[in-house]
Scaffold this active site. Structure first.
Site, mmCIF file in Angstrom:
data_model
loop_
_atom_site.group_PDB
_atom_site.id
_atom_site.type_symbol
_atom_site.label_atom_id
_atom_site.label_comp_id
_atom_site.label_asym_id
_atom_site.label_seq_id
_atom_site.Cartn_x
_atom_site.Cartn_y
_atom_site.Cartn_z
ATOM 1 N N LEU A 1 -58.122 12.103 24.302
ATOM 2 C CA LEU A 1 -57.132 11.962 23.230
ATOM 3 C C LEU A 1 -57.569 12.684 21.965
ATOM 4 C CD1 LEU A 1 -54.596 10.428 22.065
ATOM 5 C CD2 LEU A 1 -56.209 8.630 21.372
ATOM 6 N N HIS B 1 -56.402 -5.383 5.948
ATOM 7 C CA HIS B 1 -56.747 -4.074 6.515
ATOM 8 C C HIS B 1 -57.754 -4.248 7.661
ATOM 9 C CE1 HIS B 1 -54.463 -2.391 3.320
ATOM 10 N NE2 HIS B 1 -55.356 -2.599 2.372
ATOM 11 N N ASP C 1 -48.220 -0.012 8.294
ATOM 12 C CA ASP C 1 -47.850 -0.722 7.068
ATOM 13 C C ASP C 1 -47.745 -2.226 7.321
ATOM 14 O OD1 ASP C 1 -47.219 -0.945 4.430
ATOM 15 O OD2 ASP C 1 -45.209 -0.103 4.596
HETATM 16 C C1 FPP Z 1 -50.818 -0.121 4.509
HETATM 17 O O1 FPP Z 1 -50.518 -1.505 4.436
HETATM 18 C C2 FPP Z 1 -52.131 0.079 5.121
HETATM 19 C C3 FPP Z 1 -53.172 0.769 4.544
HETATM 20 C C4 FPP Z 1 -53.066 1.408 3.222
HETATM 21 C C5 FPP Z 1 -54.486 0.865 5.219
HETATM 22 C C6 FPP Z 1 -54.455 1.008 6.702
HETATM 23 C C7 FPP Z 1 -55.827 1.046 7.243
HETATM 24 C C8 FPP Z 1 -56.256 0.390 8.338
HETATM 25 C C9 FPP Z 1 -55.398 -0.443 9.213
HETATM 26 C C10 FPP Z 1 -57.647 0.558 8.760
HETATM 27 C C11 FPP Z 1 -57.675 1.700 9.726
HETATM 28 C C12 FPP Z 1 -59.007 2.251 9.862
HETATM 29 C C13 FPP Z 1 -59.283 3.385 10.572
HETATM 30 C C14 FPP Z 1 -60.685 3.864 10.648
HETATM 31 C C15 FPP Z 1 -58.235 4.179 11.257
HETATM 32 P P1 FPP Z 1 -50.186 -2.123 3.002
HETATM 33 O O2 FPP Z 1 -51.468 -2.480 2.333
HETATM 34 O O3 FPP Z 1 -49.331 -1.175 2.234
HETATM 35 O O4 FPP Z 1 -49.379 -3.407 3.375
HETATM 36 P P2 FPP Z 1 -48.218 -4.081 2.504
HETATM 37 O O5 FPP Z 1 -47.059 -3.119 2.516
HETATM 38 O O6 FPP Z 1 -47.923 -5.336 3.255
HETATM 39 O O7 FPP Z 1 -48.773 -4.343 1.140
#
Ligand code: FPP
Length: 246
Positions: free
Chosen positions: A127, A33, A16
């Site tokens: 893993l 992201h 997050d």
């Molecule tokens: C939440 O942060 C994050 C996500 C919804 C997406 C996470 C995805 C990635 C890091 C890419 C990973 C890719 C693979 C292939 C594993 P948020 O958007 O809710 O952040 P915020 O709370 O600051 O708004």
């Protein structure tokens, strides 16, 4: 004192804070992201090197479909690109990749990449990496209940034969050890419909660090936190407990 190398068998992570990281830099949420991918790589590398058996990453929840269409399609593209880019490296590291979640809701091109990645890495001994996409803990429990109900109505199973073990076998993470350590970055202290069944006894590690900034030292801090926990699995403090690593 527990031995310093006491390590979890299965780590689960809610990644997050990408959106806030991006907003603080005047970037789009999708750019956040993208930045988070470097942290994903670091965690996979660390888990592989340290001989941790399983890593489950919450990449897109059942609820994330409610986000703006632009962010959702940016994320889907990012997953496709990330798979295309990373799969050789994952395979070379002997990582066994699997996806959990409501697959039929994902873009067809993503479903194709997922199937190919799973097929290619199926026999890898390293893993066990689970990526949760369009996943919710409640969805998983419901689909397990449906599976078992079908077996009951076909006569293959009697309702009284359903116990915790059989139920766990119908869940998406069947066959893996339950989550020992659940890490959530970004400051919120919630489970948010992640591994509802499998995290029943997980140690919970919350950090305010935003996912793109979650560095090796932060990962090590989470492992150190885990190594210091006394896990009782419901036993009382005076009963013999299992200290991590004991
Ligand atoms: C939440 O942060 C994050 C996500 C919804 C997406 C996470 C995805 C990635 C890091 C890419 C990973 C890719 C693979 C292939 C594993 P948020 O958007 O809710 O952040 P915020 O709370 O600051 O708004």
């Amino acid at each position: 004192m527990p031995p310093p190398d006491a390590k979890p068998r299965h780590i689960a992570i809610t990644m997050d804070g990408n959106g806030r990281w991006a907003a603080a830099r005047g970037l789009t949420r999708v750019a956040g992201h993208k930045a988070g991918l470097a942290t994903v790589r670091m965690c996979i590398e660390q888990c592989s090197q340290r001989g941790i058996e399983a890593l489950t990453l919450f990449a897109f929840s059942s609820e994330n479909w409610r986000r703006p269409a632009e962010e959702v399609s940016g994320l889907m593209t990012l997953f496709v690109e990330a798979l295309d880019k990373e799969i050789d490296e994952l395979h070379a590291k002997a990582v066994h990749v699997r996806f959990i979640g409501e697959r039929r809701t994902l873009a067809v091109r993503l479903q194709a990449r997922i199937a190919a990645a799973e097929e290619r890495t199926r026999a890898n001994p390293g893993l066990r990496l689970q990526v949760a996409l369009s996943y919710g803990g409640r969805w998983d429990i419901v689909q397990a209940a449906q599976k078992l109900a079908q077996q009951c109505s076909s006569g293959a199973l009697a309702a009284g034969e359903i116990d915790e073990e059989r139920f766990a076998d119908a869940l998406s993470l069947a066959g893996l050890p339950e989550a020992d350590l659940l890490i959530r970055t970004g400051g919120e202290q919630r489970i948010s419909n992640f591994l509802l069944w499998e995290a029943a006894y997980a140690e919970l590690y919350f950090t305010p660090v935003l996912w793109p900034e979650f560095a090796l030292a932060d990962f090590e801090a989470a492992l150190a936190f885990y190594a210091g926990r006394e896990r009782r699995f419901g036993a009382s403090a005076s009963a013999p407990a299992r200290r991590v690593g004991a």
